[in-house]
Each structure stands twice: as C-alpha cells, then as structure tokens.
Design an enzyme around this catalytic site. Structure first.
Site: not given
Ligand code: THU
Ligand code: ZN
Length: 137
Positions: A47, A49, A59, A90, A93
């Site tokens: 991830n 941000e 993902e 989520c 995704c």
């Molecule tokens: N996040 C993901 O990368 N994948 C997931 O399946 C759930 C959430 C990330 C998004 C954000 O950067 C952090 O986790 C908190 O939600």
């Molecule tokens: Zn997602």
C-alpha cells in the site's frame, strides 16, 4: 509438500517482504500482496498512502505489476497484514479482482495471513458473490 502448499509458502514470504516496503505514514497499517498467475509467476504490491487519504491498496499495486507484464490470468492472491484477524481485501479490490476472474472465466483464490501466522482461505466468489460484470464498449 504439496504444490499448492509450496506456492502458499512462497506467496507468504513475498507478501511479507513487500509489506515492509509499504508507505503508510497516515495509517501506519502495512499491507503486502502477492499475486500468483496461471503461468506460475508472482507479482507483488504494497500500500502507498497520500495526504488526500486515497491510498493505493497493496492488491491494486500487485494487479498493476502483473498487467504491465502482460499477465491477466490470476490464480490466487495472498494478502499479508499485521492485524488479527488478518485483513481481507476491501470491496473495491474484490471488484477489481472480479473483473479478471470474469475475463478468464474462473474463480480466484484469496488467502489472508498475518504476522501471528493466522491464515484463512476464501474464493473470490464467496467474498463477492455478485460482482459487477463489466460492459464491453
Ligand atoms: N489497505 C490495503 O492496502 N489493502 C487492504 O486489503 C486493506 C487496506 C491499506 C489502505 C491503507 O493504506 C491502509 O491499508 C489502511 O486502510
Ligand atoms: Zn482495497
């Protein structure tokens, strides 16, 4: 060790490794994803941000890494996190993965694991029973 078990061990190692590259200064929540293609290759993503809070999910970055290498046929995706129970993909995704499952007319395995070794396996069709079928233009 069975082939699938060997695959899962490798996916865990790669997803954990890439989770350490996560750029998550806002949430401090690191996620790593390892995507196994039908051809046996593994593509990873973490991830990333931004200050607008619109994060790129692990993902999604793994899907992008595969697609840019010409790979669209996905067998399974393993998501590695540091929470209990391990985080599930989520809704957005799930839909993104669903589009590729439609393309190849086959389900995708979703494995979630955390740093405590807790592990659950699902099929995408269980997590998203009625995905939106993309309309061809
Ligand atoms: N996040 C993901 O990368 N994948 C997931 O399946 C759930 C959430 C990330 C998004 C954000 O950067 C952090 O986790 C908190 O939600
Ligand atoms: Zn997602």
């Amino acid at each position: 060790m069975r082939d699938t078990e060997k695959n899962i061990q490798e996916l865990i190692i790669k997803a954990k490794e890439v989770s350490l590259q996560a750029y998550a200064p806002y949430s401090n929540f690191r996620v790593g994803a390892a995507l196994l293609t039908a051809s046996g290759k593994i593509y990873t993503g973490c991830n990333v941000e931004f200050s607008d809070y619109l994060a790129l999910h692990a993902e999604l970055n793994a899907i992008g890494a595969a697609v840019k290498n010409g790979e669209r046929n996905f067998d399974s995706i393993l998501i590695y996190s540091y929470c209990s129970p391990p985080v599930l993909p989520c809704g957005s995704c799930r839909q993104k993965l669903f589009e590729f499952s439609q393309l190849n007319k086959k389900d995708i395995k979703i494995i979630v694991v955390n740093d405590k070794g807790e592990k659950s396996k699902y099929l995408l069709s269980e997590l998203l029973p009625s995905g939106n079928i993309p309309v061809e233009k």
